[in-house]
Design a protein around this motif. Structure first.
Motif, mmCIF file in Angstrom:
data_model
loop_
_atom_site.group_PDB
_atom_site.id
_atom_site.type_symbol
_atom_site.label_atom_id
_atom_site.label_comp_id
_atom_site.label_asym_id
_atom_site.label_seq_id
_atom_site.Cartn_x
_atom_site.Cartn_y
_atom_site.Cartn_z
ATOM 1 N N GLU A 60 -4.847 3.177 -6.654
ATOM 2 C CA GLU A 60 -4.491 4.461 -6.052
ATOM 3 C C GLU A 60 -5.345 5.559 -6.680
ATOM 4 N N VAL A 61 -5.175 6.774 -6.188
ATOM 5 C CA VAL A 61 -5.988 7.873 -6.717
ATOM 6 C C VAL A 61 -5.800 7.994 -8.235
ATOM 7 N N ARG A 62 -4.554 7.831 -8.709
ATOM 8 C CA ARG A 62 -4.338 7.964 -10.155
ATOM 9 C C ARG A 62 -5.067 6.864 -10.927
ATOM 10 N N ASP A 63 -5.255 5.706 -10.321
ATOM 11 C CA ASP A 63 -6.046 4.658 -10.970
ATOM 12 C C ASP A 63 -7.530 5.021 -10.969
ATOM 13 N N PHE A 64 -7.985 5.624 -9.867
ATOM 14 C CA PHE A 64 -9.367 6.125 -9.845
ATOM 15 C C PHE A 64 -9.563 7.123 -10.990
ATOM 16 N N VAL A 65 -8.617 8.015 -11.150
ATOM 17 C CA VAL A 65 -8.710 9.040 -12.195
ATOM 18 C C VAL A 65 -8.821 8.381 -13.572
ATOM 19 N N ARG A 66 -7.935 7.430 -13.819
ATOM 20 C CA ARG A 66 -7.924 6.777 -15.129
ATOM 21 C C ARG A 66 -9.202 5.976 -15.373
ATOM 22 N N GLN A 67 -9.582 5.149 -14.416
ATOM 23 C CA GLN A 67 -10.763 4.312 -14.600
ATOM 24 C C GLN A 67 -12.041 5.148 -14.593
ATOM 25 N N GLY A 68 -12.028 6.193 -13.771
ATOM 26 C CA GLY A 68 -13.201 7.047 -13.701
ATOM 27 C C GLY A 68 -13.522 7.718 -15.025
ATOM 28 N N ARG A 69 -12.463 7.999 -15.810
ATOM 29 C CA ARG A 69 -12.697 8.646 -17.110
ATOM 30 C C ARG A 69 -13.683 7.865 -17.972
ATOM 31 N N ASP A 70 -13.576 6.540 -17.935
ATOM 32 C CA ASP A 70 -14.463 5.737 -18.779
ATOM 33 C C ASP A 70 -15.919 5.916 -18.379
ATOM 34 N N ILE A 71 -16.145 6.058 -17.091
ATOM 35 C CA ILE A 71 -17.521 6.259 -16.613
ATOM 36 C C ILE A 71 -17.967 7.693 -16.899
ATOM 37 N N GLU A 72 -17.079 8.641 -16.716
ATOM 38 C CA GLU A 72 -17.430 10.036 -17.029
ATOM 39 C C GLU A 72 -17.874 10.175 -18.483
ATOM 40 N N LYS A 73 -17.100 9.565 -19.386
ATOM 41 C CA LYS A 73 -17.415 9.661 -20.806
ATOM 42 C C LYS A 73 -18.792 9.067 -21.107
ATOM 43 N N ASP A 133 0.832 -1.201 0.000
ATOM 44 C CA ASP A 133 0.000 0.000 0.000
ATOM 45 C C ASP A 133 0.870 1.257 0.000
ATOM 46 N N ALA A 134 0.843 1.962 -1.133
ATOM 47 C CA ALA A 134 1.718 3.123 -1.289
ATOM 48 C C ALA A 134 1.358 4.238 -0.307
ATOM 49 N N ALA A 135 0.062 4.366 0.001
ATOM 50 C CA ALA A 135 -0.369 5.485 0.848
ATOM 51 C C ALA A 135 0.074 5.325 2.294
ATOM 52 N N TYR A 148 -12.238 12.213 -6.352
ATOM 53 C CA TYR A 148 -11.548 10.920 -6.337
ATOM 54 C C TYR A 148 -10.669 10.803 -5.087
ATOM 55 N N HIS A 149 -10.087 11.924 -4.672
ATOM 56 C CA HIS A 149 -9.308 11.886 -3.435
ATOM 57 C C HIS A 149 -10.212 11.599 -2.235
ATOM 58 N N GLN A 150 -11.386 12.211 -2.231
ATOM 59 C CA GLN A 150 -12.336 11.937 -1.148
ATOM 60 C C GLN A 150 -12.748 10.457 -1.140
ATOM 61 N N ALA A 151 -12.988 9.912 -2.323
ATOM 62 C CA ALA A 151 -13.420 8.513 -2.428
ATOM 63 C C ALA A 151 -12.316 7.575 -1.954
ATOM 64 N N PHE A 152 -11.078 7.912 -2.312
ATOM 65 C CA PHE A 152 -9.943 7.087 -1.888
ATOM 66 C C PHE A 152 -9.818 7.090 -0.366
ATOM 67 N N LEU A 193 1.901 8.697 -16.714
ATOM 68 C CA LEU A 193 0.803 8.769 -15.760
ATOM 69 C C LEU A 193 1.288 8.209 -14.432
ATOM 70 N N HIS A 194 2.030 7.098 -14.527
ATOM 71 C CA HIS A 194 2.648 6.509 -13.342
ATOM 72 C C HIS A 194 4.038 7.107 -13.205
ATOM 73 N N ASP A 195 4.405 7.496 -12.004
ATOM 74 C CA ASP A 195 5.680 8.187 -11.835
ATOM 75 C C ASP A 195 6.857 7.240 -11.729
ATOM 76 N N ASP A 196 6.608 5.937 -11.633
ATOM 77 C CA ASP A 196 7.692 4.997 -11.377
ATOM 78 C C ASP A 196 7.854 4.005 -12.513
ATOM 79 N N ARG A 197 9.082 3.695 -12.859
ATOM 80 C CA ARG A 197 9.350 2.600 -13.783
ATOM 81 C C ARG A 197 9.226 1.267 -13.042
ATOM 82 N N ARG A 198 8.804 0.254 -13.751
ATOM 83 C CA ARG A 198 8.662 -1.075 -13.179
ATOM 84 C C ARG A 198 9.429 -2.088 -14.018
#
Lengths: 295, 295, 295, 295
Positions: free
Chosen positions: D256-269, B47-49, D216-220, C6-11
């Motif tokens: 993570e929040v950035r994943d919420f952002v990315r996945q949320g876009r599909d629902i927003e659209k 968990d990164a957070a 998305y931050h609130q949801a996380f 989008l992701h800040d880290d390389r994997r």
């Protein structure tokens, strides 16, 4: 089993299907208005592919001063105007529909429907349950519902007498719906014919995928990412009757067949309950092997 | 009530949460391999957070020659290496979990869970049902489960003795889960504290929307297009505990509050059943007011 | 076209499939730990039906001091221990994957993927788009992507030269994925073979229902209540390749075929985008005609 | 930008809301029949909570011999019979609706709507796009759509002139819909008022959860298991306008929040596209802060 009123109002429900033409809606709703009818809910569908028109009208029963029988008798004259193929019905929701369930050993759909009936959620009374095994007898009876045991011969060729007994038991209740709640027996063609439009099956796949036996095994072998269930009217051709409702649930590579079976039950229960509810509320009109569902 | 084996294999289930560092997985899986353990299913989460690490390992019980007690004793030494905050458990799925249900008058979640138990689908035994009304007693007993009736005072200020009795009855069964299956009573803070991590509630909204009373009425007033349900651990702050599972169902303008109630039941049942199942299979780890669910 | 991070880290992403046995996870994670690797995300699957084991490990690239090439070289020795059938890969997410798209006239999947690439959401660069018509050329070029027009003969028997040209154009980009984004042409068997494991198709039905041409018409004729889409690897047998992802959308009696087409597009776009993303992130392992997807 | 006809038929679309009483449907459908109107699609809703009646009728335009203007003029007399509060409209689908989009830097909703317009799927023309940044200008222009750049002051207190310019640019196009496609600016109350019933926003949460900034931050932080999006009419109270459409997508602890952002876009659209489509097809009637959607 009594049915507590979840809805506080009685409805007169009118359904009609006929070849489409200009003015049908005006004629029907004009008739309803002339009889004082207050329309609570209305569905319409003009089918471009077949040229047919379908409607369902739910009318506040108390607004029709003459009562449902007079309303029905008068409407027969209106329906006749739309041609000899016209298919129509008028039902009073104050007269509960009657359901008979056919079961085997697997109880999930049965438990679900009994629970819904106990909660006043099913717009019908469960008149009886008929099982080819006795596994589910105790809980059925705890719900105050009659259970009939009809043993089936091992040899499919010798099951005729059992089917005859089932037919007699079912018909004695004059049901509006005969539900194959995971009955696991293929009805003979003449029974399908006899119960046309009232025998309802739940098949554990997203038809037309995986017709026939062991659909979860078929789904596992193909590696699908969703499994489904289909509620359909029973016809002589296996798993090919008009579809009332379908739904799916997500699975993944970690799920084995037994996980499909377990997870699939939740979809089977929901799909059957929804399809049955719509049937009992006269929301389903069948035409050309397909359904119009005013849900 | 016996639990037929849906899964044919016993599992040793190991869960662990601790501050993350390099090599934890290698240490744990090395330990499992040294003990002959065949891993059937594994979940990991860094968990990164929070900087914490979480894992769940399901091991074929028959592959661990020394048995679960020796395995657990030896693992204590490994867990100690990961620091004093480490939270871990080792459970043998051959020892069924124990559940007590708290109910009121609404039976849909109860019927659903009894049906699942009867079908061998619940990875636990239902030890008892406690109700503040007797409406649901008959069906509970038909399933062979003990029902305790504990009447509650009308005045909330005078419900202390009833809660004391509920606590005593529940604790006598030493349950792994205390399920508020539409119990409709807010637990006193000390009971929330006492049952931390094992009291599970089903709330009939998509939290954090519509906290508190009459969520379906709140949803209707706002005009939402989906209604939901939330399964969460009970904490002293109302409807604010860690969320195990949520889901939604579509509604529209034609649905009145009573339709929300009816349709919402299907989601409540599913969400509670999934959340409870994951809890009982040690799939849920709680940290910082949130859950990690290895589903 | 550049790909913003989008992701800040390389994997470093390690995938492996091999016959299952005790100790594989310990061996692999031990190796990762010895090399300083910090595991960010891990997936495991022991497949009961085939006896195979699958894993995917995402390691923070900066934690591996020696770099990805040394890591890969050393890991080859570990992989060899698991037998000659072992299938494995090590990829550095800092080296973007490369995609070529094949299109015809329908642009919805293309527009969707271009939009995702423009938003930095696609873990790859779109190297080129090849179309058998020029309808979509302008927008492709507005996104800064090269468009190649390869006209196809009307007679299917005479399309060999066009397929040869497509093959040459595609291979010149050395892509990690060749996406048939509603390409509407059946690839010759030798091209399926040549691009095994990298040619990805989107089929507009919930396979195995409605294989082949005009699946929405087939679905309409059957009266299904959900329509779907399937993203699968292309194999010589039509619409029978390993399934990466599927999803469905609800339809009803009021929807005509053209409504299926319109609504289905939304599912096609989502299913293709998800399947392609998983492929590009090395989340998909293929074995026995099915996929393991560590999503 | 031209709009290819996906539907081959023109429709006259009639919408009406008024206090409910017996006979309204008969009166309206009688009027339609008298004018030769062939009803292709009809929706009705009698709202028990407010006592209002709502309808939408789609009539084959070619069946109305006198044309839409005469039809509208005559219908005004009918509508007057239902009282002074009656709210009605008659629209000819042969006259395309007009849309103006407001954007900032994030392009996913814009790309999605441009793609739909290019595919002939949007029942409208996109007249212009106005952005407070120029990031999205190039692709807008590649689609043949005019882009206006209106820079906004850093200090919210000084944005008045920019809003005035936006208002002027928008109003010059006389649009049927003003879409805030992730515009990220809170409209001043007088603009909300000015565009009542035509300004449509997409909010990236399942309202009423997570009103305001960074949902998305609130949801996380809350640990929800689903994230959502809401398409609503803009009103002066932030994120509190009548809801057109909502949907959700599943997330889990690994996101993570950035994943919420990315996945949320599909629902927003999807949610924006559906809500906008229904608005443009006159499927949405607003009453009492809620919508009736004849979808």
């Amino acid at each position: 089993m009594s049915v507590p009123a979840l809805h506080d109002d009685r409805r007169i429900v009118l359904t009609l299907g006929c070849p489409d033409s200009v003015g049908i809606v005006a004629r029907i709703t004009g008739f309803i208005a002339e009889n004082g009818g207050s329309i609570v809910e209305a569905g319409y569908h003009a089918d471009a592919a077949t040229g047919w028109f379908f409607t369902r009208q739910a009318i506040r029963a108390s607004s029709v001063a003459d009562g449902v029988d007079a309303f029905r008798a008068k409407f027969a004259g209106v329906a006749a105007e739309f041609g000899p193929e016209t298919d129509w019905s008028v039902h009073d929701s104050g007269t509960p529909k009657r359901v008979v369930l056919l079961v085997s050993k697997e109880g999930h759909c049965l438990h679900d429907l009994l629970g819904r009936a106990a909660g006043g959620e099913l717009p019908a009374t469960i008149e009886a349950v008929i099982g080819n095994h006795t596994d589910l007898q105790r809980v059925v009876e705890a719900h105050g519902v009659r259970f009939h045991h009809v043993p089936f011969a091992r040899d499919p060729a010798e099951r005729g007498p059992a089917f005859d007994e089932v037919r007699e038991l079912v018909d004695a209740h004059n049901p509006d719906a005969v539900v194959l709640a995971r009955f696991m027996q293929v009805l003979p063609a003449e029974l399908c014919e006899h119960w046309t439009g009232k025998a309802i099956n739940i098949h554990h796949s997203f038809l037309p995928s995986f017709v026939g036996a062991r659909p979860y095994h078929q789904a596992f072998a193909r590696g699908v990412k969703l499994i489904g269930a289909t509620c359909h009217y029973v016809t002589a051709e296996l798993d090919a009757g008009p579809i009332l409702e379908q739904d799916v649930i997500r699975v993944d590579h970690a799920d084995e067949v037994r996980d499909f079976v377990r997870q699939g039950r939740d979809i089977e229960k929901l799909v059957l309950a929804r399809g049955l509810r719509w049937h009992l509320e006269d929301r389903v009109l069948v035409h050309g092997g397909k359904t119009v569902v005013f849900s």
